[in-house]
Design an enzyme around this catalytic site. Structure first.
Site, PDB file in Angstrom:
ATOM      1  N   HIS A 140      -3.071  -3.418  10.536  1.00 51.73           N
ATOM      2  CA  HIS A 140      -2.400  -2.565  11.527  1.00 51.73           C
ATOM      3  C   HIS A 140      -1.600  -1.485  10.815  1.00 51.73           C
ATOM      4  O   HIS A 140      -1.483  -1.484   9.592  1.00 51.73           O
ATOM      5  CB  HIS A 140      -1.528  -3.394  12.484  1.00 51.73           C
ATOM      6  CG  HIS A 140      -0.343  -4.030  11.844  1.00 51.73           C
ATOM      7  ND1 HIS A 140      -0.441  -5.041  10.914  1.00 51.73           N
ATOM      8  CD2 HIS A 140       0.994  -3.809  12.000  1.00 51.73           C
ATOM      9  CE1 HIS A 140       0.773  -5.418  10.540  1.00 51.73           C
ATOM     10  NE2 HIS A 140       1.669  -4.675  11.175  1.00 51.73           N
ATOM     11  N   HIS A 188       1.565  -0.407  10.445  1.00 51.35           N
ATOM     12  CA  HIS A 188       2.939  -0.383   9.916  1.00 51.35           C
ATOM     13  C   HIS A 188       2.976  -0.029   8.423  1.00 51.35           C
ATOM     14  O   HIS A 188       2.101  -0.426   7.659  1.00 51.35           O
ATOM     15  CB  HIS A 188       3.622  -1.736  10.155  1.00 51.35           C
ATOM     16  CG  HIS A 188       4.088  -1.902  11.571  1.00 51.35           C
ATOM     17  ND1 HIS A 188       4.343  -3.124  12.151  1.00 51.35           N
ATOM     18  CD2 HIS A 188       4.335  -0.978  12.544  1.00 51.35           C
ATOM     19  CE1 HIS A 188       4.735  -2.957  13.411  1.00 51.35           C
ATOM     20  NE2 HIS A 188       4.732  -1.658  13.665  1.00 51.35           N
ATOM     21  N   ASP A 221       4.639  -1.028   5.920  1.00 51.77           N
ATOM     22  CA  ASP A 221       4.659  -2.072   4.885  1.00 51.77           C
ATOM     23  C   ASP A 221       3.282  -2.732   4.727  1.00 51.77           C
ATOM     24  O   ASP A 221       3.119  -3.693   3.981  1.00 51.77           O
ATOM     25  CB  ASP A 221       5.754  -3.118   5.164  1.00 51.77           C
ATOM     26  CG  ASP A 221       5.555  -3.873   6.462  1.00 51.77           C
ATOM     27  OD1 ASP A 221       5.172  -3.245   7.476  1.00 51.77           O
ATOM     28  OD2 ASP A 221       5.774  -5.101   6.477  1.00 51.77           O
ATOM     29  N   HIS A 222       2.289  -2.205   5.442  1.00 53.43           N
ATOM     30  CA  HIS A 222       0.892  -2.648   5.297  1.00 53.43           C
ATOM     31  C   HIS A 222      -0.019  -1.521   4.807  1.00 53.43           C
ATOM     32  O   HIS A 222      -1.172  -1.772   4.488  1.00 53.43           O
ATOM     33  CB  HIS A 222       0.356  -3.184   6.641  1.00 53.43           C
ATOM     34  CG  HIS A 222       1.124  -4.368   7.147  1.00 53.43           C
ATOM     35  ND1 HIS A 222       0.587  -5.635   7.206  1.00 53.43           N
ATOM     36  CD2 HIS A 222       2.400  -4.479   7.581  1.00 53.43           C
ATOM     37  CE1 HIS A 222       1.502  -6.479   7.664  1.00 53.43           C
ATOM     38  NE2 HIS A 222       2.609  -5.793   7.907  1.00 53.43           N
ATOM     39  N   HIS A 251       1.700  -7.517  18.480  1.00 54.03           N
ATOM     40  CA  HIS A 251       2.671  -6.979  17.505  1.00 54.03           C
ATOM     41  C   HIS A 251       2.575  -5.447  17.504  1.00 54.03           C
ATOM     42  O   HIS A 251       3.581  -4.754  17.636  1.00 54.03           O
ATOM     43  CB  HIS A 251       2.345  -7.556  16.130  1.00 54.03           C
ATOM     44  CG  HIS A 251       3.165  -7.000  15.016  1.00 54.03           C
ATOM     45  ND1 HIS A 251       4.521  -7.224  14.900  1.00 54.03           N
ATOM     46  CD2 HIS A 251       2.817  -6.222  13.950  1.00 54.03           C
ATOM     47  CE1 HIS A 251       4.966  -6.598  13.813  1.00 54.03           C
ATOM     48  NE2 HIS A 251       3.961  -5.987  13.222  1.00 54.03           N
ATOM     49  N   ASP A 292       0.302  -9.487  10.843  1.00 52.66           N
ATOM     50  CA  ASP A 292       1.566  -9.821  11.504  1.00 52.66           C
ATOM     51  C   ASP A 292       1.323 -10.400  12.903  1.00 52.66           C
ATOM     52  O   ASP A 292       2.173 -10.271  13.790  1.00 52.66           O
ATOM     53  CB  ASP A 292       2.461  -8.578  11.628  1.00 52.66           C
ATOM     54  CG  ASP A 292       3.058  -8.166  10.296  1.00 52.66           C
ATOM     55  OD1 ASP A 292       2.831  -8.861   9.286  1.00 52.66           O
ATOM     56  OD2 ASP A 292       3.768  -7.127  10.271  1.00 52.66           O
ATOM     57  N   HIS A 320       3.579 -12.228   5.755  1.00 50.64           N
ATOM     58  CA  HIS A 320       4.984 -12.414   5.388  1.00 50.64           C
ATOM     59  C   HIS A 320       5.353 -13.860   5.061  1.00 50.64           C
ATOM     60  O   HIS A 320       4.806 -14.795   5.656  1.00 50.64           O
ATOM     61  CB  HIS A 320       5.894 -11.931   6.525  1.00 50.64           C
ATOM     62  CG  HIS A 320       5.894 -10.450   6.710  1.00 50.64           C
ATOM     63  ND1 HIS A 320       6.640  -9.604   5.931  1.00 50.64           N
ATOM     64  CD2 HIS A 320       5.210  -9.657   7.572  1.00 50.64           C
ATOM     65  CE1 HIS A 320       6.433  -8.348   6.318  1.00 50.64           C
ATOM     66  NE2 HIS A 320       5.567  -8.350   7.314  1.00 50.64           N
TER      67      HIS A 320
HETATM   68 ZN   LIG Z   1       3.798  -5.064  11.319  1.00 46.52          ZN
END
Ligand SMILES: [Zn+2]
Length: 261
Positions: free
Chosen positions: A55, A57, A59-60, A112, A129, A167
């Protein structure tokens, strides 16, 4: 079968690195940072062959551009409706991605985020996530009903399927799970194992579908003992969304409770 190793990123992210024994190549899943990937590849004598994105975001995805510069011509697989613009091979429900000798089927798992997808093989799954060990991602874009539907897809995976999420949230998730099900003996036992692992700063992943079915309240939201334990204020929130008592309302109640836990 491919091998999967964790590369640590940020404070609690894992970038999963997929390799096979014969190959000097690797794929990575959700590289939010490039530097730890480049270091890992260099130390292991590997070159990067492709990237999987679950996805949009940061941090990905923030490491994608640097990795594509370092290994020109590699493909970046990801959701076809993603706000992240670095995807070269867009994917939709039921598409297949072949990574070395392993074929991953795509399932869309909104909740999410709306663009979230998971990479599914009967032996292992990258759940980003969406499904965490002991928990689920926050509902930033989607609804509880969508997330429940996404979980229904994941529940159909074989018991032995290994779950690689992004995570290291397991310990905090299980603290909440114990509030939901204080007498769940599988949960109590697993929480002790997780506490011991985290005390030594060790990884608690991958999980399995069988384990998540036993310990994860969001996988167990249809169990009557769980719905009874949701505090009234969050049950009300869930019921306020829709008049009827839909199954996903337990899921919504749990998620609202967790958001305030
Ligand atoms: Zn995320």
């Amino acid at each position: 079968m491919v091998q999967v190793k964790a590369i640590n990123a940020f404070s609690d992210n894992y970038i999963w690195c997929i390799t096979d024994e014969q190959s000097q190549q690797a794929w990575v899943v959700d590289p939010g940072q490039a530097e730890p990937v480049l270091t890992h590849l260099k130390n292991a004598g590997l070159t990067l062959a492709g990237i999987l994105i679950t996805h949009h975001h940061y941090d990905h995805t923030d490491g994608v551009a640097t990795l594509c510069k370092a290994f020109s011509g590699i493909d970046v697989y990801g959701p076809n409706d993603s706000p992240f613009k670095g995807i070269t091979k867009p994917l939709k429900e039921s598409d297949i991605v072949t990574v070395f000798d392993t074929q991953f089927r795509i399932i869309t798992t909104p909740g999410h985020t709306l663009d979230h997808i998971c990479y599914i093989h009967p032996a292992l799954a990258f759940t980003g996530d969406t499904l965490f060990s002991g928990g689920c991602g926050r509902l930033f874009e989607g609804s509880a009903e969508q997330m429940q539907h996404s979980f229904d897809k994941l529940k159909q995976l074989p018991d032995t399927c290994k779950i690689y999420c992004t995570h290291e949230y397991t310990q905090a998730n299980l603290a909440f799970a114990l509030a939901v099900e204080p007498t769940n003996s599988d949960l109590i036992e697993h929480a002790q194992w997780v506490d011991a692992k985290r005390k030594n700063d060790e990884i608690t992943l991958p999980s399995t579908i069988a384990l998540e079915q036993k310990i994860n309240p969001f996988m167990r939201s249809d169990i009557s003992g769980i719905s009874q334990n949701i505090p009234t204020e969050y049950q009300y929130k869930a019921k306020n969304i829709l008049q009827n008592n839909e199954p996903w309302q337990n899921f919504a109640g749990l998620r609202a409770w967790k958001d305030h836990f």
